[in-house]
Design an enzyme around this catalytic site. Sequence first.
Site: not given
Length: 348
Positions: A93, A106, A113, A117, A120, A160-161, A192, A215-217, A291, A334
């Site tokens: 995507e 983006c 991935c 997480c 996600c 993905g990472e 990211s 990406s801390l979160h 999201n 995503c």
Amino acid sequence: MERKDLRSFTEEEMIGIVQEYGEKAFRGKQLFEWIHKKQVTEFSQITNLSKKFLEQLSENYNISGVEIVKKQVSKKNDTAKYLFSMADGSLVESVWMKYHHGNSVCISSQVGCRMGCTFCASTLSGLKRSLTAGEMLSQIYEIQRETGERVSNVIVMGMGEPLDNYDNLLRFIRLLSHDKGINISQRNITVSTCGLVDQIRRLMEEKLQITLAISLHAPNDEIRRQTMPVAKKYSIEEIFSVCREYTEYTGRRITFEYSMIDGVNDGKAHALELASRCRGLNCHINLIPLNEVKERKCHRSKEENIRDFKITLEKNHTNVTIRREMGSDIDAACGQLRNQYMEQTNSD
């Protein structure tokens, strides 16, 4: 023999390729511009190289692009989400966003991935494979062709990472910012990562001018380990340590992405702890209203909690914004569009 994708080659490599066929070096420079500036998709579109040479070239190389499988456009018409198919049928995507200052895209860097997480959708089916530099570029080229508008900012924050696809990512950045290609400034490229400390240190040595987003979160390891398996390998202390190294070495500000999850990481104590960690670091916090993904159990923070979190950070001298929501009516998370398409296809 499998043909190689010319979109993944640098100008120097293309010069070497044409010379192998007995052509002069300047033909390689012409070929590079056709592929990356004019963004041709077929060898027949190239008019200043001999037909015989192009036929020979096509035996070992191709110009593999992407094909639009599905497109969703937001009601405001300022966001479009694309589901792309690769040459091997893999699906990824991309999201196009229209701003006053220009268009942003983006893109995805992997099919799926493996980071796991919990909030996600991209991780639901695991990692299938990494994308080539050409496949990453093709997402941008196809969106420019389809919209008829130039892209000025690129964010590698889709499926993905990116740092798990390190070599292809670097090649992609250098091709994207090449002055004979699409020529997007590295300062307009954001990468990211969920916090692969060793790869961040490698990236630091490249001396790029990109923006690095983490990406801390979560403000601490206890909460981070609940939502991000990578936290079991790299502690939050290690992440902040390497971020300080990164900003000092590159002079570039770090962005911390912080998804607001109801009852998990959105309290005043969490904001104070986060502000404490950021003290003295050249950074910016980007608060993201979550999201929600139906397969996951995480829920979005209440609006007043997000607002209060921001105010607490500001009172503690921390740069912070709440991400502007775009495309919430078209499954903005995503991996959502891909997963829905695959579910629909499997049920047919």
